[in-house]
Design an enzyme around this catalytic site. Structure first.
Site: not given
Ligand code: BGC
Length: 722
Positions: A262
């Site tokens: 993540d």
């Molecule tokens: C989220 C993810 C997401 C990523 C990219 C993160 O803050 O937890 O689910 O895919 O950002 O936007």
């Protein structure tokens, strides 16, 4: 690592061999530096807070970018969020126009994997058209707490339902020659302290809950990628947990894709790479860059990471790219988007997952004779609400209700321009449909008094990075009280991320859960209210009556917490404790009625098949989510969802549904013997309309059984090797 020999231009385009053979051939030609470029992803939106400018080759305002290796024909990886449509980052100057599906909770409420596949297919199609080839969709975290601000993104509280629906959506996305991602692995079941919280759970309980949901989603969807979560699990950051990333994902599940982190979830170089992380995401959003080339180089030189580990990480990424067609079907950004066709998909999904929770006095569907209808609140004259955060999809034109707070992260609060009021007016040309905003409860009540029927819209905005109170925002509960007191012929239509408390439930005659119903939500709500569409959604989560019924009644858990309920999640908890929910898991009404014949159950391999004849005994065509529950001794709860099937029947028509029951759902995880253990003895299989409304049961004696870790049903093994 040897330097490249010669220059076999566009080597990747040699289509001979399996994905892994082709990946190995490319890997052999890669320089050490080229390998490392695949392991670090950049944030693809400018980020003022850290004075960061996204790489020029990235897709503007998106989540991620991994550079290409043109010499070898390896394309860039253009990543964006994905669960509900092609998202744009909140901080982006220009928002990409895309079709928003309803929320994941609505998708799960459809109990319809075919619909989820169709929705995923739509997302993947728009992704290609915008030049994205890696989608960050597929949230499969279980709903353990109604307050989790991201409940709307995922698929409810049951591992079978969540794994099946999200798996189908992932497969749909990937049918467009793009990679999709299952996330957030694992136990990212709340937003409070998501980056620093350590969430503990006993292994057996973990295996039978969140891990099972992922296992099923991976089997069914075969995502090219899995995203490890922000939080710690049992003391280790999820992105450096050998248990999660090596033992479970690889050694047991034999999953061949690559693990991406993540955005900012990595906290070490060697420990993460050696534990099984393949690619770090979000460099720029945070500056650490734990898998940045210079850090990996240093770790290689010190012997903390072996060169073979780098090769493994690289080859996993390349293999997933070959296997999913990223190289043979490069994204071109030339395909026009047929928004009308895509909106039709969003509408079908919404129609399949809106849930009619309560319908007394034949309030719904709205009678043809109704002349005066009053709609109150929820900005229903303008549009329908959506959830916030990285999954936010932007509609064409203006946000239907601009300026609501928060206007920046975790906002903006976005309403899609699909007005329930306008759609009702279209469908009810002989009725007068008035609208009142609801800011003045006394005025709203006065208007309601005059009406044949009143519809109050109740909203709860939820978003990534926050947890929310499990109730309607602001003073809407009091508004509903006032309106219901003025006119008992009141229905409440909810637009919420997940379960909310309904202190007014007994005072109103109708309740509809429309979730965040997506770009065509207003139309779908109006069709359902007027009976043009017969509601067929079922709750994928329990709606509690009070917070003290929950395993964790106080605030959301903080920092160092244990999921003491273990696998006893949602309805399992309510059943085990004998608590009466407001609305049970699986519950949902229809404008027709369904009768079940006698349930029959036969053994099939290690599992079972339940068969039952279903008849539409009412006067309208309608869909029924046939639910099969299983019970055994010594389980975490009196019953589990064992299987389900959505059928649509004309009035008077019948069909026999055959529902397979996965043997893992008839067993418990045995930590000592390692694997799924089923004790010999009596088991009960029950078919019903919900987890609390049963039609017919069969008891049968089953022999002892043991399935090794990573056991998979035959159907998922009959796939071509990568
Ligand atoms: C989220 C993810 C997401 C990523 C990219 C993160 O803050 O937890 O689910 O895919 O950002 O936007």
């Amino acid at each position: 690592m040897a330097a490249a020999q010669g220059s076999p231009v566009i080597l990747a385009q040699d289509t001979r061999g399996t994905a892994s053979q082709r990946a190995a051939a490319v890997l052999r030609q890669m320089t050490a530096a080229e390998k490392l470029t695949l392991l670090e992803g950049y944030f693809a939106t400018d980020f003022a807070a850290s004075k960061y400018t996204a790489p020029a080759e990235s897709r503007e305002g998106s989540a991620g970018y991994v550079p290409a290796i043109p010499r070898l024909g390896v394309p860039a990886q253009w990543q964006t969020d994905a669960g509900l449509g092609v998202a744009t980052q909140g901080g982006a100057r220009h928002k990409r126009v895309a079709t928003a599906l309803p929320s994941g909770s609505l998708m799960a409420a459809s109990f319809d994997p075919a619909l989820a596949y169709e929705g995923g297919g739509m997302i993947g199609g728009e992704a290609r058209a915008y030049g994205f080839n890696v989608m960050l969709g597929g949230a499969v975290n279980l709903l353990r707490d109604p307050r989790n601000g991201r409940n709307f993104e995922s698929a409810g509280e049951d591992p079978l339902l969540a794994g099946t629906i999200v798996g189908a959506e992932i497969a749909g996305v990937q049918s467009n020659h793009v990679i999709d991602t299952a996330k957030h692995f694992a136990l990212n079941d709340q937003e409070t302290d998501r980056g620093t919280g350590n969430f503990n759970i006993a292994e057996a309980a973990f295996r039978m809950s969140d891990l099972l949901a992922f296992e099923l989603a991976l089997e069914r969807g075969r995502p090219g990628s899995v995203m490890c979560a922000y939080n710690l699990v049992n003391g280790l950051h999820a992105c450096e947990s050998p248990f999660l990333l090596k033992q479970v994902l690889r050694d047991e599940w034999a999953w061949p894709g690559y693990v991406m982190s993540d955005w900012g979830a990595v906290h070490s170089t060697a420990a993460s790479a050696n534990a099984g992380l393949d690619q770090e995401s979000g460099f720029g959003l945070q500056r650490a860059g734990w898998l940045a080339p210079e850090k990996l180089d240093a770790a290689l030189r010190k012997g903390e990471i072996a060169p073979e580990r780098i090769d493994l990480m690289t080859s996993r990424i390349l293999t997933a790219m070959f296997a999913n067609g990223l190289i043979d079907h490069p994204v071109t950004r030339t395909t026009p988007i047929d928004f009308a066709a895509d909106q039709a998909v969003a509408r079908r999904v919404a129609e399949g997952g809106i849930v009619l929770l309560k319908n007394e006095r034949n309030l719904l569907p709205i009678a043809a004779a109704a002349r005066r209808i009053v709609v109150i609140g929820g900005h229903a004259d303008k549009g329908v609400l959506s959830g916030g955060g990285s999954s936010q999809v932007y509609p064409e034109g203006e946000n239907a209700v601009p300026g609501l707070k928060p206007t920046s992260w975790p906002g903006p609060v976005v309403f899609y321009p699909s007005s329930p009021v306008e759609e009702l007016r279209k469908l009810l040309p002989n009725a007068r449909v008035d609208y009142a905003g609801g800011d003045d409860p006394a005025a709203a009540a006065a208007l309601a008094r005059e009406a044949d029927l009143v519809i109050v819209f109740g909203t709860q905005w939820a978003s990534e990075s926050i947890d929310v109170a499990p109730r309607l925002d602001g003073a809407q509960d009091a508004l509903i009280d006032a309106v219901a007191a003025a006119n008992p012929r009141t229905a409440v239509v909810l637009e919420t991320g997940g379960p909310v408390l309904m202190p007014w439930a007994d005072k109103v005659s109708g309740i509809v859960e429309a979730w965040y119903p997506g770009r065509m939500g207003g139309a779908a709500i109006a069709e359902m209210l007027t009976g043009k569409v017969n509601p067929s959604g079922r709750l994928p989560m329990t709606f509690p009556k009070t917070l003290d019924q929950l395993p964790w009644p106080g605030e959301p858990r903080h920092k160092e917490a244990t999921y003491t309920e273990g696998a006893t999640v949602g309805y399992k908890w309510f059943d085990a404790k004998g608590e009466q929910p407001q609305f049970a898991f699986g519950h949902g009404l229809s404008y027709t009625t369904f009768a079940y014949g006698k349930l029959q159950v036969r053994r099939a391999g290690e599992g079972l098949v339940a068969s039952v004849r279903v008849t539409n005994t009412g006067e309208r065509a309608g869909g029924e989510a046939v639910q099969v529950y299983v019970s055994g001794r010594g389980w975490e709860a009196p019953r589990r969802l064992g299987g389900f099937s959505k059928v649509v029947l004309w009035p008077g028509h019948s069909t026999t549904v055959n529902i397979p029951i996965d043997p893992r759902l008839l067993a418990v995880w045995d930590t000592a013997k390692r694997g799924w253990a089923r004790a010999a003895g009596l088991y009960t299989v029950t078919v019903g309309h919900s987890s609390r409304d049963f039609a017919s049961s069969v008891r049968l004696r089953l022999p002892v059984s043991h399935l090794p870790p990573g056991w998979k049903p035959e159907a998922s093994l009959n796939r071509a090797p990568l």
